[in-house]
Enzyme design. Structure first.
Site, PDB file in Angstrom:
ATOM      1  N   GLU A  40      -4.336  -9.223   3.567  1.00 62.19           N
ATOM      2  CA  GLU A  40      -5.207  -9.040   4.625  1.00 62.19           C
ATOM      3  C   GLU A  40      -6.374  -9.878   4.687  1.00 62.19           C
ATOM      4  O   GLU A  40      -6.570 -10.579   5.701  1.00 62.19           O
ATOM      5  CB  GLU A  40      -5.477  -7.385   4.658  1.00 62.19           C
TER       6      GLU A  40
ATOM      7  N   GLU B 167       0.912  -1.098  -0.016  1.00 58.35           N
ATOM      8  CA  GLU B 167      -0.048   0.001   0.070  1.00 58.35           C
ATOM      9  C   GLU B 167       0.881   1.226  -0.073  1.00 58.35           C
ATOM     10  O   GLU B 167       0.486   2.040  -0.622  1.00 58.35           O
ATOM     11  CB  GLU B 167      -0.954  -0.079   1.293  1.00 58.35           C
TER      12      GLU B 167
END
Length: 256
Positions: free
Chosen positions: A133, A113
């Site tokens: 995730e 990210e």
């Protein structure tokens, strides 16, 4: 300033931010220190971001859990915790100078990210990328789900985010996540700094305007208008002179 989890160095007009957490992960110190280090980048023309070992193996869950656990079930408190992480990544994206991510080894979760918030991404042949995730029962919330569809397309972003499975460097290049794959870490960092040195020779206002226009997320017409307004405010007579004297293609080149 000296930091525990990052290092900032400078060579001429190129700054380098090294992610130096001892576990190769992002802990609470990382989120506090990245914005402080970015404030010191002022005056540099380009920033290179790299890891000390792997680029990043993601969030240091053990160190971060004591902050997150008490906030579970309390959206406002949880937002306060995550806002500090957002400030680091969004601060990187908001820099007015080009940011190059030089990715060696793993680039996982929060690391991916953060890399997605950079303007250019290069990697070594050993680089691996994942957004795992979902395997941990988490929805990625540090900007990856917002930025990756623009970088690699919604379908490929969905593949990364929904499966949590890693991709290798060749796939990352084929998908457009990175623009170059270098043989090893030494070649990667040499290329990243050579590219940064080149960018540092270009007019900074033009680079900033180009970066902002690419990032603005506006409609086509709005983005065109924003670019025009930027040039109206910042284009110089010198830029016009350079354009006028730039080399024209030869007759043979014009027919290629």
């Amino acid at each position: 300033m000296s930091y525990d989890s990052v290092r900032l160095s400078r060579e001429g007009e190129v700054a380098t931010l090294t992610l130096a957490h001892p576990k190769g992960a992002f802990g609470p110190a990382t989120w506090r220190e990245v914005p402080l280090a970015l404030a010191e980048v002022e005056g540099a023309r380009v920033l290179v971001v790299r890891g000390e070992r792997a680029f990043s193996v993601g969030l240091d869950v053990a160190a971060t859990a004591p902050l997150i656990a008490p906030a579970l079930g309390d959206p406002e408190r949880f937002k306060t915790v995550v806002d500090e992480m957002h400030a680091a990544i969004e601060g990187l994206a908001a820099l007015p100078v080009p940011v190059i991510a030089a990715i060696d080894g793993w680039c996982i979760g929060a690391g991916l990210e953060l890399a997605a918030a950079c303007d250019l991404r290069l990697c070594s042949a050993s680089a691996r990328f994942s957004l795992p995730e979902v395997k941990l029962g988490i929805t990625a919330d540090l900007g990856g789900l917002q930025r990756l569809p623009h970088l690699i397309g919604r379908g490929r972003a969905a593949h990364l985010a929904l499966t949590g499975e890693p991709i290798d460097a060749a796939t990352a290049e084929r998908w457009g996540l990175v623009t170059e794959v270098l043989p090893d870490a030494d070649a990667l960092y040499a290329r990243a700094h050579a590219l940064a040195a080149h960018l540092a020779t270009l007019p900074p206002r033009a680079l900033e305007g180009t970066k902002r226009t690419l990032q603005d997320g506006l409609s086509h017409a709005e983005s065109l208008a924003a670019a025009v307004q930027w040039n109206a405010r910042h284009m110089t007579a010198e830029a016009l002179k350079l354009s006028a004297v730039s080399r024209q293609p030869s007759a043979s080149e014009s027919h290629r």
